[in-house]
Design an enzyme around this catalytic site. Structure first.
Site, PDB file in Angstrom:
ATOM      1  N   LYS A  10     107.336  31.387 -16.127  1.00  0.00           N
ATOM      2  CA  LYS A  10     106.467  30.476 -15.384  1.00  0.00           C
ATOM      3  C   LYS A  10     105.887  29.428 -16.329  1.00  0.00           C
ATOM      4  O   LYS A  10     105.436  29.743 -17.427  1.00  0.00           O
ATOM      5  CB  LYS A  10     105.338  31.247 -14.704  1.00  0.00           C
ATOM      6  CG  LYS A  10     105.714  31.808 -13.350  1.00  0.00           C
ATOM      7  CD  LYS A  10     104.493  32.170 -12.528  1.00  0.00           C
ATOM      8  CE  LYS A  10     104.867  32.487 -11.102  1.00  0.00           C
ATOM      9  NZ  LYS A  10     103.698  32.741 -10.247  1.00  0.00           N
ATOM     10  N   GLU A  17     100.992  44.858   1.634  1.00  0.00           N
ATOM     11  CA  GLU A  17      99.833  44.895   2.518  1.00  0.00           C
ATOM     12  C   GLU A  17      99.777  46.163   3.363  1.00  0.00           C
ATOM     13  O   GLU A  17      98.697  46.723   3.593  1.00  0.00           O
ATOM     14  CB  GLU A  17      99.834  43.670   3.431  1.00  0.00           C
ATOM     15  CG  GLU A  17      99.612  42.342   2.713  1.00  0.00           C
ATOM     16  CD  GLU A  17     100.877  41.727   2.166  1.00  0.00           C
ATOM     17  OE1 GLU A  17     100.800  40.620   1.586  1.00  0.00           O
ATOM     18  OE2 GLU A  17     101.965  42.342   2.304  1.00  0.00           O
ATOM     19  N   ARG A  60     100.398  41.291   8.333  1.00  0.00           N
ATOM     20  CA  ARG A  60     101.551  42.064   7.889  1.00  0.00           C
ATOM     21  C   ARG A  60     101.292  43.569   7.937  1.00  0.00           C
ATOM     22  O   ARG A  60     102.205  44.357   7.738  1.00  0.00           O
ATOM     23  CB  ARG A  60     101.927  41.649   6.469  1.00  0.00           C
ATOM     24  CG  ARG A  60     101.977  40.143   6.265  1.00  0.00           C
ATOM     25  CD  ARG A  60     102.593  39.775   4.944  1.00  0.00           C
ATOM     26  NE  ARG A  60     104.042  39.912   5.005  1.00  0.00           N
ATOM     27  CZ  ARG A  60     104.830  39.869   3.935  1.00  0.00           C
ATOM     28  NH1 ARG A  60     104.308  39.733   2.733  1.00  0.00           N
ATOM     29  NH2 ARG A  60     106.139  39.990   4.065  1.00  0.00           N
TER      30      ARG A  60
END
Length: 633
Positions: free
Chosen positions: A281, A366, A394
């Site tokens: 990243k 989740e 979710r």
């Protein structure tokens, strides 16, 4: 510049392999310059430059489908597929979306925004190709953090059944999502990197991937697959995939031949292919490499100076929650904080520092987060699940079946309720009131400002039932929270303004959440009573009944979906009381609200002062003419 001659992948394919590294440099600089002017996701996109080039160089897009998991890393893909000149409109109203969007381009094969969906979608496409007799390949690009989502493994488990499936899964292993990646899978990936093949890519990664407490036992079971093997037998092979890698995702000379190979194997009917790519990243921009979290989603900034951490004049709701959580944890040793990979976004950084043994980042999972909280509540702990409104969608079954059905005292702190501006429809918290209030045992609270947010969090925490406190992104009016941990009377609202209009001409506006403050301004102009309702469930029936006795018209307002929302709850209450009063419901319309400036979007929805006033005047014109005369307007 080479980049400005690329308007489609066909143009890209005209370049020689030797020209591609220079193109990558130009593309990376363009991404940096563009995002610095518009704001948006930066670190992840700097890390996918070479991968995007290689994918479009090798695959026959858009005929071959590329599905970007989450999609926040798809800016280089957008630039290479004819949208370079529109990047100045990124995340703006009527401009480019920050995520793949099918209506935006034929190259966006599948709309994304939430995590771990790419393999399922790409598999569906691959099976559709086979059913129709078409010779095409579907590619899923998924990050290592997204691989912690159970849906990714459900899809792989299903895909492995088909030994001729034209599916390629590319694992973009960059060590983190928004928060640092956690979990045993990341430990497994780190061990794969410890072999002799491509060992140079391992440098600097182990320190990040070592943060993996939740699934140590799972990691232990995988250990034998990775130890000391030149061509490691991995968990992915056990799912029926042909595994290749890990390879350096910034080395085009490694990427392109490997992609050509997996494409060939997929088209030859050799089954689903899995390519493990290691990227970094922030690649190529030192400041983002050093702090990828800060540069994950920055606002506009000067690339020469970097992102400057601004000192806000008002606390955000997220900060109010984070401070409350630490204070409440000091007061109650049974409190635990749980987040599905949103430590920074949900305001849990200080809580983790101060209470590391009571902090749980379960990864992008989740469903697991909610049932994990339920299990802790069964044993007398007091879980607080910090989660965005859009992500709680979710885990709806777990919310009902594992928490509410057992009436467990789990508190859901719902950040990003309402519209979220530039992130658009995929991240809008528009539906929590309708989907929460219909669940038995559930309490739903809507603070009007920062001070009330803290008080309602305390109120909810002390309830022996599941509860949710919803609050928006950013700051409110700047109401300073109390230093104390105060509770408010459960299910009781308050009257904030009283109308002095004549009987027969009185309007009562019932406000849920932060729209209370523009409503107070509206009420001054139309001489209305304003109630700060605070609670969607339990609804303050007594207050509604009282207002019905001396008011003639009702207006409800909320920053959530009108359909099934708080206004609907008020209509149901009036009906159950046998009261027939005209009622106007204001809120988000029954449509997906696209990305753009938050205030502009609220204006488009008629939820600014002018829009609210106009809606009421259209609904009750004769009434407001009389009240305007009384109030001298």
């Amino acid at each position: 510049m080479t980049l400005y001659s690329i308007n489609s992948p066909d143009d890209l394919k005209k370049l020689s392999r030797e020209e591609l590294p220079a193109l990558a440099d130009e593309l990376r600089q363009f991404v940096l310059d563009s995002v610095s002017k518009t704001g948006g996701h930066l670190s992840s996109n700097l890390g996918t430059v070479e991968l995007s080039i290689a994918l479009h160089y090798v695959f026959d897009t858009p005929r071959d489908r590329i599905v970007w998991d989450v999609g926040h890393q798809s800016y280089p893909h957008k630039i290479l597929t004819g949208r370079r000149e529109r990047m100045s409109t990124l995340r703006q109203f009527k401009g480019l979306s920050g995520f793949p969007h099918r209506a935006e381009s034929e190259f966006d094969a599948f709309g994304t925004g939430h995590s771990s969906t790419s393999i399922s979608a790409a598999m569906g496409m691959a099976r559709a190709f086979q059913t129709k007799g078409e010779r095409q390949v579907a590619v899923a690009v998924i990050g290592d953090s997204a691989m912690t989502g159970g849906m990714a493994f459900e899809a792989m488990n299903n895909a492995g059944v088909y030994d001729d499936l034209p599916l390629v899964v590319i694992l973009n292993d960059n060590d983190m999502s928004i928060s640092p990646a956690v979990g045993a899978l990341n430990r497994h990936l780190a061990r794969l990197l410890s072999g002799n093949i491509y060992s140079a890519t391992k440098k600097g990664i182990d320190s990040v991937l070592s943060i993996a407490p939740p699934l140590r036992e799972f990691a232990k079971r995988l250990e034998d697959h990775a130890k000391g093997m030149v061509s490691p037998s991995t968990i992915f092979q056990e799912f029926g995939f042909n595994y290749f890698g890990p390879i350096d995702g910034h080395d085009l000379d490694a990427l392109i031949p490997m992609l050509q190979n997996v494409k060939r194997l997929a088209l030859e009917g050799r089954g689903p292919q899995f390519l493990h790519v290691v990227t970094k990243k922030g690649q190529g921009y030192e400041l983002a490499e050093a702090d990828p979290v800060l540069y994950h989603g920055p606002s506009k900034f000067n690339p020469e100076e970097g992102v400057k951490k601004s000192v806000a004049s008002k606390k955000t709701f997220t900060q109010v929650f984070g401070e409350w959580l630490c204070d409440m944890a000091l007061a109650d040793p049974l409190l635990v904080g749980i987040t599905p990979a949103m430590r920074e976004g949900s305001g849990l950084v200080e809580f983790e520092k101060n209470f590391p043994k009571r902090y749980y980042d379960v990864g992008i999972a989740e469903q697991h987060a909610v049932t994990f909280a339920a299990g802790m509540a069964c044993e007398g702990m007091k879980p607080v699940v910090a989660i965005y409104s859009t992500f709680l969608q979710r885990a709806y079954d777990q919310l009902i079946h594992d928490v509410a059905l057992q009436d467990l005292p789990v508190l859901f702190a719902l950040d990003r309720a309402g519209l979220v501006g530039a992130d658009g429809a995929t991240h809008a918290g528009a539906y929590d009131i309708p989907f929460l209030r219909c669940i038995p045992n559930m309490l739903v609270m809507t603070p009007a400002d920062e001070a009330e947010c803290r008080d309602l969090l305390t109120t909810a925490f002390h309830q022996p039932h599941p509860s949710a406190v919803r609050y928006p992104r950013g700051s409110g009016v700047g109401a300073i929270p109390s230093a104390e941990l105060r509770t408010l009377p459960l299910g009781r609202g308050e009257i904030r303004r009283k109308s002095n209009a004549s009987l027969g001409q009185r309007v009562a506006i019932l406000a849920f959440g932060t729209l209370l403050y523009p409503v107070l301004e509206v009420a001054e102009g139309i001489n209305a009573t304003v109630a700060n309702m605070r609670f969607v469930k339990p609804l303050d029936i007594d207050l509604i009944k009282f207002l019905a006795e001396n008011h003639d018209y009702f207006v409800t307002i909320e920053d959530g979906a009108i359909v099934g929302g708080a206004g609907s709850a008020c209509l149901e209450a009036l009906s159950s009381l046998g009261i027939n009063k005209p009622l106007l419901q204001l809120g988000l319309p029954d449509e997906f609200i696209e990305h753009g400036d938050y205030q502009l979007l609220m204006t488009k929805c008629g939820l600014d002062v002018e829009g609210i006033t106009n809606s009421i005047k259209r609904r009750f014109p004769a009434l407001l003419m009389a009240n305007s005369v009384i109030s001298g307007k």
